[in-house]
Design an enzyme around this catalytic site. Structure first.
Site, short mmCIF file in Angstrom:
data_model
loop_
_atom_site.label_atom_id
_atom_site.label_comp_id
_atom_site.label_asym_id
_atom_site.label_seq_id
_atom_site.Cartn_x
_atom_site.Cartn_y
_atom_site.Cartn_z
N GLU A 101 0.84 -1.21 0.00
CA GLU A 101 0.00 0.00 0.00
C GLU A 101 0.87 1.25 0.00
O GLU A 101 1.98 1.24 0.53
CB GLU A 101 -0.88 0.03 1.26
CG GLU A 101 -2.32 -0.42 1.04
CD GLU A 101 -3.18 0.58 0.26
OE1 GLU A 101 -2.65 1.49 -0.42
OE2 GLU A 101 -4.41 0.43 0.35
N ASP A 102 0.34 2.32 -0.58
CA ASP A 102 1.02 3.61 -0.51
C ASP A 102 0.88 4.22 0.88
O ASP A 102 1.82 4.73 1.45
CB ASP A 102 0.48 4.57 -1.58
CG ASP A 102 -1.05 4.58 -1.64
OD1 ASP A 102 -1.70 3.76 -0.94
OD2 ASP A 102 -1.61 5.40 -2.39
N ILE A 103 -0.35 4.13 1.43
CA ILE A 103 -0.60 4.77 2.71
C ILE A 103 -1.73 4.06 3.45
O ILE A 103 -2.72 3.65 2.84
CB ILE A 103 -0.92 6.28 2.52
CG1 ILE A 103 -1.08 6.99 3.86
CG2 ILE A 103 -2.14 6.50 1.66
CD1 ILE A 103 -1.04 8.52 3.75
N ASP A 105 -4.34 4.90 6.33
CA ASP A 105 -4.91 6.06 7.02
C ASP A 105 -5.81 5.54 8.16
O ASP A 105 -5.32 5.20 9.23
CB ASP A 105 -5.66 6.90 5.98
CG ASP A 105 -6.21 8.20 6.53
OD1 ASP A 105 -5.94 8.53 7.69
OD2 ASP A 105 -6.93 8.89 5.79
N GLY A 107 -7.22 2.71 7.99
CA GLY A 107 -6.96 1.28 7.96
C GLY A 107 -8.11 0.48 7.37
O GLY A 107 -8.02 -0.73 7.20
N LEU A 108 -9.19 1.17 7.04
CA LEU A 108 -10.39 0.51 6.50
C LEU A 108 -10.09 -0.27 5.22
O LEU A 108 -10.51 -1.42 5.06
CB LEU A 108 -11.46 1.57 6.24
CG LEU A 108 -12.82 1.07 5.77
CD1 LEU A 108 -13.55 0.36 6.89
CD2 LEU A 108 -13.65 2.22 5.24
N LYS A 133 -0.61 6.83 8.98
CA LYS A 133 -1.09 7.95 9.81
C LYS A 133 -1.61 7.40 11.13
O LYS A 133 -2.79 7.05 11.24
CB LYS A 133 -2.21 8.71 9.09
CG LYS A 133 -1.77 9.46 7.85
CD LYS A 133 -2.95 10.19 7.24
CE LYS A 133 -2.55 11.01 6.04
NZ LYS A 133 -3.72 11.58 5.34
N ASP A 161 -2.58 11.06 -5.05
CA ASP A 161 -3.22 12.07 -5.89
C ASP A 161 -4.10 13.05 -5.12
O ASP A 161 -4.45 12.84 -3.98
CB ASP A 161 -4.11 11.38 -6.92
CG ASP A 161 -5.37 10.80 -6.26
OD1 ASP A 161 -5.23 10.07 -5.27
OD2 ASP A 161 -6.48 11.11 -6.72
P1 5GP Z 1 -7.84 4.20 4.66
O1 5GP Z 1 -8.81 3.18 4.15
O2 5GP Z 1 -6.65 3.58 5.39
O3 5GP Z 1 -8.50 5.25 5.50
O4 5GP Z 1 -7.33 5.01 3.43
C1 5GP Z 1 -6.43 4.49 2.53
C2 5GP Z 1 -6.52 5.23 1.22
O5 5GP Z 1 -6.92 6.60 1.39
C3 5GP Z 1 -5.17 5.28 0.57
O6 5GP Z 1 -4.93 4.15 -0.23
C4 5GP Z 1 -5.23 6.56 -0.21
O7 5GP Z 1 -5.79 6.30 -1.47
C5 5GP Z 1 -6.18 7.45 0.56
N1 5GP Z 1 -5.47 8.44 1.39
C6 5GP Z 1 -5.35 8.45 2.74
N2 5GP Z 1 -4.66 9.51 3.17
C7 5GP Z 1 -4.29 10.20 2.05
C8 5GP Z 1 -3.53 11.41 1.83
O8 5GP Z 1 -3.02 12.09 2.74
N3 5GP Z 1 -3.37 11.80 0.54
C9 5GP Z 1 -3.88 11.09 -0.51
N4 5GP Z 1 -3.64 11.57 -1.72
N5 5GP Z 1 -4.62 9.95 -0.34
C10 5GP Z 1 -4.80 9.51 0.93
#
Ligand code: 5GP
Length: 176
Positions: A101-103, A105, A107-108, A133, A161
């Site tokens: 994964e790139d990130i 956040d 975790g969902l 994060k 993006d």
């Molecule tokens: P989660 O499901 O962990 O909340 O979110 C993961 C996805 O949210 C990532 O794969 C990414 O696409 C998007 N995302 C979360 N934080 C950021 C951010 O700071 N910048 C961008 N561009 N995308 C984010």
């Protein structure tokens, strides 16, 4: 250094040199731990394409790689659902799978991916995420290979993006 994407200003957060240093470290850790298991790499589209490109070239083995398309539908509440298309499920059975994964956040997205993957009966699962994060993280899984923990700010670049722009930058930027 500042850039403007879709009328929003972003400032430099993590330069390419630091990114590449972390990628090299992660690749060394993954190579050390998993090379012998011939793991299957499953990066999630679209954000992780840059990271996976660098990671693949920094590993010291030729890793089989399948990009997984992931669509998240997140409503106005914090709850949401994530739909996955895991191609070639027969590939995962009995293999060690590395989710890339790139990130992470909340975790969902990763949690949904983990649940979908577990049904395919892999031999084991490792998680590699370039960014994390911790303050917005709501789940309980552990990230096995992590680039860097960052504050809960919106970032862009290096595959990430803003409305599908800004993915091309070699550095990572944060909203100014
Ligand atoms: P989660 O499901 O962990 O909340 O979110 C993961 C996805 O949210 C990532 O794969 C990414 O696409 C998007 N995302 C979360 N934080 C950021 C951010 O700071 N910048 C961008 N561009 N995308 C984010």
């Amino acid at each position: 250094m500042m850039i403007r994407v879709n009328d929003i200003d972003f400032k430099l957060y993590m330069p390419e040199s630091e990114i590449q240093k972390e990628v090299a470290r992660m690749a060394a850790e993954i190579s050390r731990d998993l090379k012998e298991r011939n793991p299957l790499f499953c990066p999630t589209l679209t954000g992780s394409f840059m990271f996976m490109a660098d990671l693949a070239r920094a590993l010291d083995f030729d890793a089989e790689t399948y990009f997984v398309k992931y669509t998240s539908y997140i409503g106005m509440q914090s709850s949401g659902s994530v739909r996955s298309e895991l191609p070639f499920p027969e590939k995962c059975r009995g293999r060690h799978v590395v989710i890339v994964e790139d990130i992470v956040d909340t975790g969902l997205t990763m949690k949904a991916m983990l649940q979908a993957l577990q049904q395919l009966e892999p031999a084991g699962i490792s998680i590699a995420s370039f960014l994390f994060k911790p303050t917005s993280f709501q789940m309980d899984f552990k990230i096995d290979y992590l680039g860097r923990s960052i504050p809960d700010d919106f970032i862009l670049g290096y595959g990430l993006d803003y409305d599908n722009y800004g993915r091309c930058y070699r550095d990572i930027y944060v909203k100014a």
